[in-house]
Design a protein around this motif. Structure first.
Motif, short mmCIF file in Angstrom:
data_model
loop_
_atom_site.label_atom_id
_atom_site.label_comp_id
_atom_site.label_asym_id
_atom_site.label_seq_id
_atom_site.Cartn_x
_atom_site.Cartn_y
_atom_site.Cartn_z
N PHE A 26 -12.56 7.62 12.48
CA PHE A 26 -13.61 6.65 12.17
C PHE A 26 -14.11 6.91 10.75
N GLY A 27 -14.97 5.98 10.27
CA GLY A 27 -15.71 6.24 9.04
C GLY A 27 -15.10 5.73 7.76
N GLU A 28 -13.90 5.11 7.83
CA GLU A 28 -13.26 4.73 6.57
C GLU A 28 -13.98 3.59 5.86
N SER A 29 -14.70 2.76 6.61
CA SER A 29 -15.34 1.60 5.97
C SER A 29 -16.41 2.03 4.97
N LEU A 30 -17.14 3.11 5.29
CA LEU A 30 -18.16 3.58 4.36
C LEU A 30 -17.56 4.29 3.15
N VAL A 31 -16.30 4.69 3.27
CA VAL A 31 -15.59 5.24 2.11
C VAL A 31 -15.00 4.10 1.29
N VAL A 50 -10.97 -4.27 6.86
CA VAL A 50 -10.69 -4.53 8.27
C VAL A 50 -9.19 -4.73 8.51
N LEU A 51 -8.51 -5.40 7.58
CA LEU A 51 -7.06 -5.53 7.68
C LEU A 51 -6.39 -4.15 7.68
N VAL A 52 -6.86 -3.28 6.82
CA VAL A 52 -6.34 -1.91 6.77
C VAL A 52 -6.65 -1.19 8.08
N SER A 53 -7.86 -1.41 8.62
CA SER A 53 -8.26 -0.78 9.88
C SER A 53 -7.32 -1.17 11.02
N VAL A 54 -6.98 -2.46 11.10
CA VAL A 54 -6.06 -2.92 12.15
C VAL A 54 -4.70 -2.26 11.99
N THR A 55 -4.24 -2.14 10.76
CA THR A 55 -2.93 -1.54 10.50
C THR A 55 -2.92 -0.07 10.91
N ILE A 56 -3.95 0.67 10.52
CA ILE A 56 -4.04 2.08 10.90
C ILE A 56 -4.07 2.22 12.41
#
Length: 248
Positions: A26-31, A50-56
């Motif tokens: 978790f936490g990548e959005s704040l980075v 969010v696109l990156v989040s879905v991929t990860i």
């Protein structure tokens, strides 16, 4: 600034945020979002994140599906979806800097409490009350500011999940939650060719970052992992307060 330096900067930000997300779950959005916003409009930075989040999440779910607590992830997701409208209401009706300040203080106090050695009482099995509380609050925070992680850390710590199970289970949760978010962005007209170009440029950085984060995750013992997670929460709380002060 020419296109090449911007592409390099965006790819580097995505790489760092992905390593962080893959290691802790978790936490990548704040980075990613505040740094990406230095190079692009915020309504481009958030959908890209969010696109990156879905991929990860999709990559980790396929790779480590045997370590996912599917029932827990499913319940947390259902309750999170219930909490998203409340988060959107906060986003629209309550002053952003005030909510971020209060949220940051609460997260900091909670992280300090856990870092002093206080252990949350163990849940040997899934408990619907805790699933509802943590899932719903995660949805509220995610809907308002894209910060789903802290309540999920609480639930994972209470269930005494291993670092590997925690990481994998959260990705099953984020896969669904992020896809719901993408649908909303699509309806809002935020999908553009510029967005997809940035996304495609960032793809070469994703796989090595995911693998590096996984390596870091597997090297951490469970108690050590949650201690680091509490430090991450502390950092997130400080970032929220700094952000609230900066935008007053």
């Amino acid at each position: 600034m020419s296109a090449s330096p911007v592409i390099f900067a965006v790819s580097l930000i995505i790489f760092l945020a992905t390593v962080f997300r893959s290691a802790f779950g978790f936490g990548e959005s704040l980075v990613a979002v505040p740094l990406l916003a230095l190079f692009m409009p915020i309504d481009l930075a958030v959908p890209l994140s969010v696109l990156v989040s879905v991929t990860i999440a999709g990559f980790v779910v396929v790779q480590d599906h045997k370590k996912i607590h599917f029932k827990s992830a499913g319940n947390l997701t259902v309750y999170a979806v219930m909490g998203i409208p409340a988060g959107l209401w906060l986003l629209v009706h309550v002053e952003e800097s005030l909510v971020k300040l209060i949220l940051g203080l609460v997260i900091i106090l909670f992280a300090i409490y856990l870092l002093t050695g206080k252990k949350l009482t163990e849940l040997k099995n899934d408990d619907q009350r805790w699933l509802l509380g943590c899932g719903f609050l995660s949805g509220v925070l995610g809907g308002a500011y894209g910060i789903n992680g802290p309540p999920l850390v609480v639930y994972g710590a209470k269930r005494r999940w291993s670092a590997q199970h925690f990481r994998a289970t959260l990705q099953a949760y984020f896969l669904i939650a992020s896809m719901v978010g993408l649908i909303g962005y699509g309806i809002s007209g935020l999908f553009t060719w510029v967005l997809f170009r940035y996304y495609l440029w960032s793809l070469p950085a994703l796989i090595p970052a995911i693998l590096l984060g996984r390596l870091i995750n597997t090297r951490m013992k469970d108690d050590q992992f949650f201690s680091y997670s509490y430090l991450v929460l502390l950092g997130l709380g400080i970032l929220l307060i700094a952000n609230s002060v900066a935008f007053k």
